[in-house]
Design a protein around this motif. Structure first.
Motif, PDB file in Angstrom:
ATOM      1  N   SER A 313       7.371  26.884  29.831  1.00 49.93           N
ATOM      2  CA  SER A 313       6.767  28.225  29.882  1.00 49.93           C
ATOM      3  C   SER A 313       5.782  28.416  28.735  1.00 49.93           C
ATOM      4  CB  SER A 313       7.852  29.308  29.830  1.00 49.93           C
ATOM      5  OG  SER A 313       8.576  29.252  28.616  1.00 49.93           O
ATOM      6  N   GLU A 314       6.081  27.852  27.558  1.00 49.59           N
ATOM      7  CA  GLU A 314       5.146  27.951  26.430  1.00 49.59           C
ATOM      8  C   GLU A 314       3.861  27.193  26.726  1.00 49.59           C
ATOM      9  OE1 GLU A 314       8.229  28.480  22.644  1.00 49.59           O
ATOM     10  OE2 GLU A 314       7.663  26.456  23.327  1.00 49.59           O
ATOM     11  N   LYS A 315       3.985  26.034  27.367  1.00 50.44           N
ATOM     12  CA  LYS A 315       2.784  25.264  27.724  1.00 50.44           C
ATOM     13  C   LYS A 315       1.870  26.072  28.641  1.00 50.44           C
ATOM     14  CE  LYS A 315       5.235  20.823  27.510  1.00 50.44           C
ATOM     15  NZ  LYS A 315       5.724  19.685  28.312  1.00 50.44           N
ATOM     16  N   LYS A 316       2.447  26.751  29.591  1.00 51.52           N
ATOM     17  CA  LYS A 316       1.651  27.564  30.515  1.00 51.52           C
ATOM     18  C   LYS A 316       0.977  28.728  29.787  1.00 51.52           C
ATOM     19  CE  LYS A 316       4.490  26.462  34.563  1.00 51.52           C
ATOM     20  NZ  LYS A 316       5.453  26.997  35.567  1.00 51.52           N
ATOM     21  N   THR A 317       1.675  29.276  28.803  1.00 49.53           N
ATOM     22  CA  THR A 317       1.121  30.387  28.040  1.00 49.53           C
ATOM     23  C   THR A 317      -0.017  29.938  27.131  1.00 49.53           C
ATOM     24  OG1 THR A 317       3.251  31.528  28.028  1.00 49.53           O
ATOM     25  CG2 THR A 317       1.673  32.178  26.333  1.00 49.53           C
ATOM     26  N   ILE A 318       0.085  28.732  26.583  1.00 48.40           N
ATOM     27  CA  ILE A 318      -0.900  28.231  25.609  1.00 48.40           C
ATOM     28  C   ILE A 318      -2.165  27.713  26.287  1.00 48.40           C
ATOM     29  CG2 ILE A 318      -1.305  26.419  23.897  1.00 48.40           C
ATOM     30  CD1 ILE A 318       1.789  26.610  23.319  1.00 48.40           C
ATOM     31  N   ALA A 319      -2.026  27.009  27.389  1.00 47.44           N
ATOM     32  CA  ALA A 319      -3.166  26.347  28.030  1.00 47.44           C
ATOM     33  C   ALA A 319      -4.250  27.351  28.413  1.00 47.44           C
ATOM     34  CB  ALA A 319      -2.704  25.587  29.267  1.00 47.44           C
ATOM     35  N   GLY A 320      -5.473  27.038  28.038  1.00 45.41           N
ATOM     36  CA  GLY A 320      -6.620  27.851  28.446  1.00 45.41           C
ATOM     37  C   GLY A 320      -6.848  29.099  27.625  1.00 45.41           C
ATOM     38  N   THR A 321      -6.213  29.205  26.448  1.00 45.35           N
ATOM     39  CA  THR A 321      -6.373  30.426  25.645  1.00 45.35           C
ATOM     40  C   THR A 321      -7.587  30.304  24.732  1.00 45.35           C
ATOM     41  OG1 THR A 321      -4.759  29.534  24.071  1.00 45.35           O
ATOM     42  CG2 THR A 321      -3.945  31.089  25.720  1.00 45.35           C
ATOM     43  N   PHE A 322      -8.763  30.223  25.352  1.00 42.83           N
ATOM     44  CA  PHE A 322     -10.011  30.151  24.591  1.00 42.83           C
ATOM     45  C   PHE A 322     -11.139  30.715  25.445  1.00 42.83           C
ATOM     46  CE2 PHE A 322     -10.077  26.457  27.270  1.00 42.83           C
ATOM     47  CZ  PHE A 322     -11.418  26.225  27.552  1.00 42.83           C
ATOM     48  N   ASP A 323     -12.112  31.305  24.772  1.00 45.76           N
ATOM     49  CA  ASP A 323     -13.347  31.748  25.430  1.00 45.76           C
ATOM     50  C   ASP A 323     -14.548  30.959  24.945  1.00 45.76           C
ATOM     51  OD1 ASP A 323     -12.096  33.880  26.926  1.00 45.76           O
ATOM     52  OD2 ASP A 323     -11.918  34.959  25.034  1.00 45.76           O
ATOM     53  N   PHE A 324     -14.361  30.209  23.877  1.00 48.07           N
ATOM     54  CA  PHE A 324     -15.368  29.300  23.328  1.00 48.07           C
ATOM     55  C   PHE A 324     -14.623  28.366  22.385  1.00 48.07           C
ATOM     56  CE2 PHE A 324     -15.238  33.114  20.692  1.00 48.07           C
ATOM     57  CZ  PHE A 324     -15.101  32.608  19.403  1.00 48.07           C
ATOM     58  N   LEU A 325     -15.323  27.396  21.830  1.00 50.07           N
ATOM     59  CA  LEU A 325     -14.726  26.509  20.834  1.00 50.07           C
ATOM     60  C   LEU A 325     -15.444  26.732  19.513  1.00 50.07           C
ATOM     61  CD1 LEU A 325     -13.842  22.741  21.308  1.00 50.07           C
ATOM     62  CD2 LEU A 325     -15.001  23.519  19.248  1.00 50.07           C
ATOM     63  N   GLY A 326     -14.696  27.134  18.488  1.00 47.03           N
ATOM     64  CA  GLY A 326     -15.253  27.226  17.144  1.00 47.03           C
ATOM     65  C   GLY A 326     -15.063  25.890  16.444  1.00 47.03           C
ATOM     66  N   LEU A 327     -16.123  25.396  15.802  1.00 47.30           N
ATOM     67  CA  LEU A 327     -16.070  24.081  15.168  1.00 47.30           C
ATOM     68  C   LEU A 327     -16.588  24.154  13.737  1.00 47.30           C
ATOM     69  CD1 LEU A 327     -15.638  20.983  15.359  1.00 47.30           C
ATOM     70  CD2 LEU A 327     -18.037  20.818  16.099  1.00 47.30           C
ATOM     71  N   ASN A 328     -15.738  23.790  12.788  1.00 43.15           N
ATOM     72  CA  ASN A 328     -16.149  23.607  11.398  1.00 43.15           C
ATOM     73  C   ASN A 328     -16.320  22.114  11.161  1.00 43.15           C
ATOM     74  OD1 ASN A 328     -15.538  26.318  11.344  1.00 43.15           O
ATOM     75  ND2 ASN A 328     -13.992  26.181   9.763  1.00 43.15           N
ATOM     76  N   HIS A 329     -17.503  21.714  10.740  1.00 43.17           N
ATOM     77  CA  HIS A 329     -17.759  20.287  10.500  1.00 43.17           C
ATOM     78  C   HIS A 329     -18.595  20.131   9.240  1.00 43.17           C
ATOM     79  CE1 HIS A 329     -18.733  16.075  11.115  1.00 43.17           C
ATOM     80  NE2 HIS A 329     -19.991  16.386  10.891  1.00 43.17           N
ATOM     81  N   TYR A 330     -18.216  19.137   8.435  1.00 46.90           N
ATOM     82  CA  TYR A 330     -18.921  18.892   7.177  1.00 46.90           C
ATOM     83  C   TYR A 330     -19.307  17.430   6.961  1.00 46.90           C
ATOM     84  CZ  TYR A 330     -17.489  23.571   5.666  1.00 46.90           C
ATOM     85  OH  TYR A 330     -17.317  24.935   5.575  1.00 46.90           O
ATOM     86  N   THR A 331     -18.465  16.487   7.399  1.00 50.90           N
ATOM     87  CA  THR A 331     -18.656  15.112   6.957  1.00 50.90           C
ATOM     88  C   THR A 331     -18.117  14.116   7.977  1.00 50.90           C
ATOM     89  OG1 THR A 331     -18.357  13.644   5.033  1.00 50.90           O
ATOM     90  CG2 THR A 331     -16.460  14.976   5.707  1.00 50.90           C
ATOM     91  N   THR A 332     -18.266  12.836   7.650  1.00 51.10           N
ATOM     92  CA  THR A 332     -17.845  11.726   8.507  1.00 51.10           C
ATOM     93  C   THR A 332     -16.985  10.769   7.693  1.00 51.10           C
ATOM     94  OG1 THR A 332     -19.671  11.812  10.094  1.00 51.10           O
ATOM     95  CG2 THR A 332     -18.757   9.631   9.649  1.00 51.10           C
ATOM     96  N   SER A 333     -16.068  10.102   8.353  1.00 49.62           N
ATOM     97  CA  SER A 333     -15.237   9.085   7.707  1.00 49.62           C
ATOM     98  C   SER A 333     -15.253   7.803   8.533  1.00 49.62           C
ATOM     99  CB  SER A 333     -13.787   9.568   7.576  1.00 49.62           C
ATOM    100  OG  SER A 333     -13.687  10.670   6.710  1.00 49.62           O
ATOM    101  N   TYR A 334     -15.187   6.680   7.853  1.00 52.95           N
ATOM    102  CA  TYR A 334     -14.928   5.415   8.521  1.00 52.95           C
ATOM    103  C   TYR A 334     -13.427   5.276   8.757  1.00 52.95           C
ATOM    104  CZ  TYR A 334     -19.594   3.295   8.104  1.00 52.95           C
ATOM    105  OH  TYR A 334     -20.920   3.000   8.244  1.00 52.95           O
ATOM    106  N   VAL A 335     -13.071   4.674   9.869  1.00 51.55           N
ATOM    107  CA  VAL A 335     -11.666   4.529  10.235  1.00 51.55           C
ATOM    108  C   VAL A 335     -11.337   3.054  10.443  1.00 51.55           C
ATOM    109  CG1 VAL A 335      -9.836   5.231  11.816  1.00 51.55           C
ATOM    110  CG2 VAL A 335     -11.792   6.738  11.422  1.00 51.55           C
ATOM    111  N   SER A 336     -10.244   2.635   9.824  1.00 52.76           N
ATOM    112  CA  SER A 336      -9.697   1.299  10.041  1.00 52.76           C
ATOM    113  C   SER A 336      -8.262   1.423  10.551  1.00 52.76           C
ATOM    114  CB  SER A 336      -9.672   0.498   8.735  1.00 52.76           C
ATOM    115  OG  SER A 336     -10.947   0.437   8.141  1.00 52.76           O
ATOM    116  N   HIS A 337      -7.875   0.495  11.394  1.00 54.72           N
ATOM    117  CA  HIS A 337      -6.460   0.424  11.775  1.00 54.72           C
ATOM    118  C   HIS A 337      -5.664  -0.105  10.587  1.00 54.72           C
ATOM    119  CE1 HIS A 337      -2.825  -0.308  14.097  1.00 54.72           C
ATOM    120  NE2 HIS A 337      -2.766  -1.508  13.513  1.00 54.72           N
TER     121      HIS A 337
END
Length: 493
Positions: A313-337
């Motif tokens: 029931s929580e999954k059903k309540t949470i899914a789709g609770t957005f009208d847009f996507l807010g994005l904070n972005h500043y930088t990039t990182s390299y990723v290694s396994h």
């Protein structure tokens, strides 16, 4: 700037297919703005009935913040509404993103402690913006939880979702007629990990392996409750939109190895996807995240995963609770396994078997974590479109820090030109549905545990002056130029 310099804004990035400046303009309805947050600028921490927040308590504790600095006065924006709005008009922005202090509205966090003086303050801000023709984008929670609620467990207490919904209800009722863009939470990844697991931010807890997951679980439910509250009770007459502001680096594979490529995708899934997937997709954590945390928990000898579970029931309540996507972005990182050695320590940092690094050749801001990598922003925007579809995106924060008082701030001028230009490329070339851009920040402010030594403002603030004088930097002028003219070819300038 000559033509050669304009073609490649940063010497470190000179791939003609990737880094050359794109000439063009954003759509006429593109929403240009700047952003701030209540604790970072308002000051007036204990006046007119305001209760203490976790950041008041944290900064007042010895050794928690650089040089024991606090936000007690900060930029004194509580008393400088007129000047702050004047700055917005000077820039020519269409919008201003700011946050409401929960403990200024409800000093103890609950509705029984309603404080009219706090409501009056934000109504003064909203009225000044209305007169100036500037649209507000308002964040309900930018990290300053009322201390009284932290005293009963804070975001690790499931009841916080109820208290947050009550607080959101008050704000929608009191201010909703003047606000069309709402954000429930700012950067849930940061305040849960730094506040409840690493301990470097308020409330300063080090509940390793558990704290961030528990706090994040509660806030996702709190966000969903607030979204449905607005949808059911206020949307039809207020006609606003509600969402959440996620933060994310771009994660670039460090090598061409398959392991590093998979690790980079995993890093994005387990950081941005941690909070975005439940809200934007199916109401639940990404399967990859559940798999990795469960496996790490099992290797630690636990019988159940440290990652909490949502009910159906929580999954059903949470899914789709957005009208847009807010994005904070500043930088990039390299990723290694990087597989974690056994026995494992319980820690979200070790759950996804990755190592993050920076390239020494990348230009650097004053913040240790912030390398300047414009092309990463375009790749992140493309990743979001690929994984979440044609969701409308507002870039709710983007900017860089410097140390010291520098009116010319040439590096920040380059930063904004380069980053905003890749947003233009993402929109015009890649078809990403970017609706607006908010620079961080309008002015120098209290930069959390770093106090006042890292300065993100396009307006300089003199914190030694009793009037907290604000002066536009060159980056303010450059930002205003982009808002007005976009990126014209040199011959048209």
């Amino acid at each position: 700037m000559d033509k050669a310099a304009e073609k490649f804004i940063f010497d470190a990035f000179h791939d003609p297919g990737r880094d050359a400046l794109l000439h063009g303009k954003f759509p006429g309805d593109f929403l240009w703005g700047v952003a701030t947050a209540s604790y970072q600028i308002e000051g007036a921490w204990d006046v007119d009935g305001k209760g203490p927040s976790v950041w008041d308590s944290f900064s007042h504790s010895e050794g928690k913040v650089y040089q024991n600095q606090t936000g007690d006065v900060a930029c004194d924006s509580y008393n400088k509404i007129e000047r702050d709005v004047e700055m917005l008009k000077e820039l020519g922005v269409k919008a201003y993103r700011f946050s409401i202090s929960w403990s200024r509205i409800l000093p103890t966090g609950t509705v029984e402690s309603f404080n009219q003086a706090g409501v009056d303050y934000y109504n003064r801000v909203l009225s000044a913006l209305e007169v100036a023709g500037i649209e507000p984008m308002v964040t309900l929670y930018h990290w300053d939880l009322p201390q009284a609620l932290q005293d009963i467990g804070g975001w690790e207490n499931d009841m916080m979702a109820v208290y947050f919904s009550d607080y959101a209800d008050k704000c929608f009722r009191e201010f909703g007629a003047k606000i069309k863009l709402w954000i429930t939470f700012n950067e849930p990844l940061v305040f849960t990990t730094h506040g409840y697991e690493i301990g470097s931010h308020a409330p300063g807890l080090k509940h390793s392996g558990y704290g961030a997951y528990r706090a994040g679980h509660t806030l996702i439910k709190a966000h969903a409750q607030a979204w449905h509250l607005y949808d059911d009770k206020y949307r039809s007459r207020q006609q606003g939109k509600v969402s959440i502001a996620f933060n994310s680096d771009w994660f670039e594979p460090k090598t061409d190895s398959e392991k590093d490529k998979v690790a980079a995708q995993r890093a994005a899934t387990l950081s941005l996807g941690w909070f975005a997937h439940p809200v934007l997709v199916n109401g639940d954590y990404p399967e990859l995240m559940k798999e990795y945390v469960a496996n790490a928990s099992r290797l630690q000898g636990l019988s159940t995963s440290r990652l909490p579970q949502f009910s159906e029931s929580e999954k059903k309540t949470i899914a789709g609770t957005f009208d847009f996507l807010g994005l904070n972005h500043y930088t990039t990182s390299y990723v290694s396994h990087k597989a974690t050695a056994h026995p494992r320590v319980a820690s979200f940092m070790l759950d996804c078997d990755i190592e993050l690094t920076k390239d020494d050749a990348w230009p650097k801001a004053a913040s240790s974590w912030l390398s300047i990598v414009p092309w990463g922003m375009r790749r992140l925007l493309g990743w979001i479109k690929e994984h979440y579809g044609d969701v409308p995106i507002y870039i709710t924060e983007n900017g860089m820090s410097q140390s010291g008082m520098d009116i010319k701030d040439e590096l920040r001028v380059k930063y904004f030109k380069a980053y905003i230009n890749v947003v233009l490329k993402a929109h015009l070339i890649d078809g990403v549905n970017v609706k607006g851009y908010f620079a961080w920040s309008l002015m120098d402010n209290f930069e959390w545990a770093q106090g006042y030594r890292e300065k993100f403002g396009i307006y300089e603030v003199n914190f030694e002056h009793p009037e907290r004088l604000r002066t536009p930097r060159e980056s303010a002028k450059a930002f205003a130029e982009i808002i007005n003219n976009g990126f014209k070819p040199p011959e048209e300038k």
